[in-house]
Write an enzyme that holds these catalytic residues in place. Sequence first.
Site, PDB file in Angstrom:
ATOM      1  N   ALA A 108       7.204  18.759  -1.993  1.00  0.00           N
ATOM      2  CA  ALA A 108       5.961  18.558  -2.743  1.00  0.00           C
ATOM      3  C   ALA A 108       4.789  18.580  -1.777  1.00  0.00           C
ATOM      4  O   ALA A 108       4.962  18.425  -0.571  1.00  0.00           O
ATOM      5  CB  ALA A 108       5.991  17.192  -3.444  1.00  0.00           C
TER       6      ALA A 108
ATOM      7  N   SER B 151       6.705   9.455  -8.753  1.00  0.00           N
ATOM      8  CA  SER B 151       5.952   8.566  -7.867  1.00  0.00           C
ATOM      9  C   SER B 151       5.291   7.429  -8.624  1.00  0.00           C
ATOM     10  O   SER B 151       4.895   7.579  -9.791  1.00  0.00           O
ATOM     11  CB  SER B 151       4.868   9.371  -7.148  1.00  0.00           C
ATOM     12  OG  SER B 151       4.009   8.509  -6.439  1.00  0.00           O
TER      13      SER B 151
ATOM     14  N   TYR C  63      -2.577  14.122  -7.512  1.00  0.00           N
ATOM     15  CA  TYR C  63      -1.177  13.957  -7.091  1.00  0.00           C
ATOM     16  C   TYR C  63      -0.400  13.172  -8.165  1.00  0.00           C
ATOM     17  O   TYR C  63       0.659  13.611  -8.628  1.00  0.00           O
ATOM     18  CB  TYR C  63      -1.131  13.230  -5.744  1.00  0.00           C
ATOM     19  CG  TYR C  63       0.245  12.783  -5.338  1.00  0.00           C
ATOM     20  CD1 TYR C  63       1.145  13.681  -4.778  1.00  0.00           C
ATOM     21  CD2 TYR C  63       0.667  11.459  -5.518  1.00  0.00           C
ATOM     22  CE1 TYR C  63       2.427  13.268  -4.421  1.00  0.00           C
ATOM     23  CE2 TYR C  63       1.934  11.040  -5.161  1.00  0.00           C
ATOM     24  CZ  TYR C  63       2.808  11.952  -4.610  1.00  0.00           C
ATOM     25  OH  TYR C  63       4.070  11.548  -4.258  1.00  0.00           O
TER      26      TYR C  63
ATOM     27  N   LYS D 147       2.728  14.430 -10.726  1.00  0.00           N
ATOM     28  CA  LYS D 147       4.041  13.777 -10.837  1.00  0.00           C
ATOM     29  C   LYS D 147       4.313  13.342 -12.286  1.00  0.00           C
ATOM     30  O   LYS D 147       5.428  13.463 -12.784  1.00  0.00           O
ATOM     31  CB  LYS D 147       4.114  12.575  -9.885  1.00  0.00           C
ATOM     32  CG  LYS D 147       4.106  12.961  -8.408  1.00  0.00           C
ATOM     33  CD  LYS D 147       5.445  13.540  -7.989  1.00  0.00           C
ATOM     34  CE  LYS D 147       5.478  14.002  -6.545  1.00  0.00           C
ATOM     35  NZ  LYS D 147       6.764  14.523  -6.114  1.00  0.00           N
TER      36      LYS D 147
ATOM     37  N   VAL E  58       7.097   3.985   0.323  1.00  0.00           N
ATOM     38  CA  VAL E  58       8.316   4.049   1.136  1.00  0.00           C
ATOM     39  C   VAL E  58       7.974   4.005   2.632  1.00  0.00           C
ATOM     40  O   VAL E  58       6.997   4.611   3.067  1.00  0.00           O
ATOM     41  CB  VAL E  58       9.105   5.346   0.836  1.00  0.00           C
ATOM     42  CG1 VAL E  58      10.507   5.264   1.436  1.00  0.00           C
ATOM     43  CG2 VAL E  58       9.173   5.625  -0.664  1.00  0.00           C
TER      44      VAL E  58
ATOM     45  N   LYS F 172       4.725  12.668   9.157  1.00  0.00           N
ATOM     46  CA  LYS F 172       3.749  12.715   8.057  1.00  0.00           C
ATOM     47  C   LYS F 172       2.342  12.384   8.586  1.00  0.00           C
ATOM     48  O   LYS F 172       1.383  12.281   7.821  1.00  0.00           O
ATOM     49  CB  LYS F 172       4.144  11.737   6.949  1.00  0.00           C
ATOM     50  CG  LYS F 172       5.391  12.164   6.201  1.00  0.00           C
ATOM     51  CD  LYS F 172       5.763  11.167   5.113  1.00  0.00           C
ATOM     52  CE  LYS F 172       4.779  11.236   3.968  1.00  0.00           C
ATOM     53  NZ  LYS F 172       5.176  10.376   2.833  1.00  0.00           N
TER      54      LYS F 172
ATOM     55  N   PHE G 235      -8.122  -2.618   5.647  1.00  0.00           N
ATOM     56  CA  PHE G 235      -9.248  -2.600   4.716  1.00  0.00           C
ATOM     57  C   PHE G 235      -9.648  -4.037   4.407  1.00  0.00           C
ATOM     58  O   PHE G 235      -8.791  -4.939   4.399  1.00  0.00           O
ATOM     59  CB  PHE G 235      -8.894  -1.863   3.424  1.00  0.00           C
ATOM     60  CG  PHE G 235      -8.701  -0.386   3.602  1.00  0.00           C
ATOM     61  CD1 PHE G 235      -9.452   0.338   4.524  1.00  0.00           C
ATOM     62  CD2 PHE G 235      -7.774   0.305   2.835  1.00  0.00           C
ATOM     63  CE1 PHE G 235      -9.278   1.703   4.693  1.00  0.00           C
ATOM     64  CE2 PHE G 235      -7.593   1.672   2.993  1.00  0.00           C
ATOM     65  CZ  PHE G 235      -8.337   2.367   3.929  1.00  0.00           C
TER      66      PHE G 235
ATOM     67  N   GLY H 152     -10.297  -7.335   2.569  1.00  0.00           N
ATOM     68  CA  GLY H 152      -9.552  -7.946   1.454  1.00  0.00           C
ATOM     69  C   GLY H 152      -8.075  -7.579   1.454  1.00  0.00           C
ATOM     70  O   GLY H 152      -7.419  -7.639   0.410  1.00  0.00           O
ATOM     71  N   SER H 153      -7.538  -7.196   2.605  1.00  0.00           N
ATOM     72  CA  SER H 153      -6.148  -6.714   2.660  1.00  0.00           C
ATOM     73  C   SER H 153      -5.105  -7.762   2.294  1.00  0.00           C
ATOM     74  O   SER H 153      -3.977  -7.417   1.960  1.00  0.00           O
ATOM     75  CB  SER H 153      -5.822  -6.148   4.043  1.00  0.00           C
ATOM     76  OG  SER H 153      -6.254  -4.816   4.097  1.00  0.00           O
TER      77      SER H 153
HETATM   78  N1  LIG Z   1       7.003   8.548   0.893  1.00  0.00           N
HETATM   79  C1  LIG Z   1       6.568   7.922  -0.175  1.00  0.00           C
HETATM   80  O1  LIG Z   1       6.087   6.764  -0.093  1.00  0.00           O
HETATM   81  C2  LIG Z   1       6.641   8.557  -1.534  1.00  0.00           C
HETATM   82  C3  LIG Z   1       6.257   7.795  -2.657  1.00  0.00           C
HETATM   83  C4  LIG Z   1       6.334   8.383  -3.906  1.00  0.00           C
HETATM   84  C5  LIG Z   1       6.806   9.680  -4.061  1.00  0.00           C
HETATM   85  N2  LIG Z   1       7.137  10.412  -2.947  1.00  0.00           N
HETATM   86  C6  LIG Z   1       7.617  11.776  -3.154  1.00  0.00           C
HETATM   87  O2  LIG Z   1       8.861  11.898  -2.515  1.00  0.00           O
HETATM   88  C7  LIG Z   1       9.048  13.233  -2.042  1.00  0.00           C
HETATM   89  C8  LIG Z   1       9.352  13.213  -0.567  1.00  0.00           C
HETATM   90  O3  LIG Z   1       8.258  12.583   0.097  1.00  0.00           O
HETATM   91  P1  LIG Z   1       8.195  12.389   1.661  1.00  0.00           P
HETATM   92  O4  LIG Z   1       7.546  11.083   1.894  1.00  0.00           O
HETATM   93  O5  LIG Z   1       9.527  12.681   2.236  1.00  0.00           O
HETATM   94  O6  LIG Z   1       7.140  13.512   2.044  1.00  0.00           O
HETATM   95  P2  LIG Z   1       7.223  14.690   3.122  1.00  0.00           P
HETATM   96  O7  LIG Z   1       5.889  15.343   3.085  1.00  0.00           O
HETATM   97  O8  LIG Z   1       7.733  14.163   4.414  1.00  0.00           O
HETATM   98  O9  LIG Z   1       8.324  15.662   2.496  1.00  0.00           O
HETATM   99  C9  LIG Z   1       8.034  16.706   1.642  1.00  0.00           C
HETATM  100  C10 LIG Z   1       8.622  17.971   2.232  1.00  0.00           C
HETATM  101  O10 LIG Z   1       8.353  19.040   1.340  1.00  0.00           O
HETATM  102  C11 LIG Z   1       8.073  20.185   2.119  1.00  0.00           C
HETATM  103  N3  LIG Z   1       7.279  21.113   1.310  1.00  0.00           N
HETATM  104  C12 LIG Z   1       5.985  20.990   0.951  1.00  0.00           C
HETATM  105  N4  LIG Z   1       5.598  22.044   0.231  1.00  0.00           N
HETATM  106  C13 LIG Z   1       6.687  22.859   0.116  1.00  0.00           C
HETATM  107  C14 LIG Z   1       6.915  24.114  -0.496  1.00  0.00           C
HETATM  108  N5  LIG Z   1       5.931  24.736  -1.138  1.00  0.00           N
HETATM  109  N6  LIG Z   1       8.148  24.663  -0.423  1.00  0.00           N
HETATM  110  C15 LIG Z   1       9.148  24.035   0.255  1.00  0.00           C
HETATM  111  N7  LIG Z   1       8.975  22.855   0.876  1.00  0.00           N
HETATM  112  C16 LIG Z   1       7.759  22.268   0.809  1.00  0.00           C
HETATM  113  C17 LIG Z   1       7.323  19.667   3.327  1.00  0.00           C
HETATM  114  O11 LIG Z   1       7.376  20.555   4.424  1.00  0.00           O
HETATM  115  C18 LIG Z   1       8.024  18.352   3.587  1.00  0.00           C
HETATM  116  O12 LIG Z   1       9.038  18.498   4.531  1.00  0.00           O
HETATM  117  C19 LIG Z   1       7.778  13.977  -2.390  1.00  0.00           C
HETATM  118  O13 LIG Z   1       7.975  14.640  -3.610  1.00  0.00           O
HETATM  119  C20 LIG Z   1       6.761  12.868  -2.560  1.00  0.00           C
HETATM  120  O14 LIG Z   1       5.713  13.264  -3.420  1.00  0.00           O
HETATM  121  C21 LIG Z   1       7.078   9.871  -1.700  1.00  0.00           C
END
Ligand SMILES: NC(=O)c1ccc[n+]([C@@H]2O[C@H](COP(=O)([O-])OP(=O)(O)OC[C@H]3O[C@@H](n4cnc5c(N)ncnc54)[C@H](O)[C@@H]3O)[C@@H](O)[C@H]2O)c1
Length: 335
Positions: free
Chosen positions: A100, A139, A161, A165, A191, A199, A222, A224-225
């Site tokens: 994503a 999410s 975003y 989702k 997470v 990231k 920030f 008021g954290s």
């Molecule tokens: N980390 C969090 O706190 C959190 C919270 C809620 C939801 N999410 C969701 O969980 C999933 C994983 O998140 P994450 O934290 O590992 O993020 P991340 O950015 O580390 O992982 C996403 C991966 O998707 C790849 N990607 C992006 N665009 C792409 C495309 N067009 N084709 C193929 N690959 C592509 C990126 O290179 C990356 O490796 C995501 O969908 C994110 O929206 C994460």
Amino acid sequence: MRYIEDDLKNKAILITGGAGFIGSNLAFYFQENHPDAKVVILDIFRSGETLSNGNLKSFGHFKNLLGFTGEIISGDINDKDLLLRLENQYNFDYIFHEAAISDTTALEQDLMIKTNLNAYKDLLDLAVKHNANMIYASSAATYGNAESPQRVGREAPNNVYGFSKLSMDYLSREYMKKCSISIVGLRYFNVYGAREYFKNSTASMVLQFGHQILAGKNPRLFEGSDKILRDFIYIEDIIQANIKAMQPKKSGIYNVGTGKARSFQDIVNILQKELGTSLSCEYIPNPFIGSYQFHTEANIATTTELLNYKPTYEMEDAIKEYVPEIRRLYEEEVK
Ligand SMILES: NC(=O)c1ccc[n+]([C@@H]2O[C@H](COP(=O)([O-])OP(=O)(O)OC[C@H]3O[C@@H](n4cnc5c(N)ncnc54)[C@H](O)[C@@H]3O)[C@@H](O)[C@H]2O)c1
């Protein structure tokens, strides 16, 4: 630790976004606990291309996969020809869809909808053709500033975003009605844990505060954290939820959090205790007011009931476990 009985021998598993934070942790879970499963990673990796907010367009990094011995494909989930090749050349039993635009502050609405929503539809069609179970990343951003504790059905996204989702969740419900495959959407809350370093500035504040403290800087929060609370969840519990979602009692959309909100100030206090420091904090104005979540706390009743998911980490225990990795990253990547 293994979360299901099935050894998954000869099962084919696709992990999109497998070079990212959560996807790479999933890949290693299978390698370590289900070595006879065949894992294929699809990720676009990073190219250096940036969004208008200055952040990278994709965060996938080879270092997240050092030691992974399965198959790796560099490619774009928006590439329909590639998805057709995957459809013809493989027969997946499970698809974990993590790819994503994961940057919640990204402003490119066109790219966000295309990548997060439209490509997901193509992957759902692939799952239907292969008769594969779909487990995908939704999410807590779907809730925006909806009242805590957040429940499925009471969403109010306040950025594109979160909207993308939520649209994935609506699309999933349509597929649940018309298709027989199992579809589980997991609404991850905030997470943190190993393999999030790449990231960059979108990595969790646990890691970012940890590195500020190790650099001897005053942690910057920030204003008021102590009253900005989130449901912070450790990566190991996210893996647990994903694996249990392979055998759900019911398809659906589920919250994945701890069920307990903690403050950003708590994070700094726990880190200082673990790192043996007593730096004073610096408080800065919050530039994201309007699109920022001030209180999140997952209602996990249905996740517990229908996925048999039980969070196992208190923040104190999780940060304690994570600190050696935070130190290693500081020594090897930051310094
Ligand atoms: N980390 C969090 O706190 C959190 C919270 C809620 C939801 N999410 C969701 O969980 C999933 C994983 O998140 P994450 O934290 O590992 O993020 P991340 O950015 O580390 O992982 C996403 C991966 O998707 C790849 N990607 C992006 N665009 C792409 C495309 N067009 N084709 C193929 N690959 C592509 C990126 O290179 C990356 O490796 C995501 O969908 C994110 O929206 C994460």
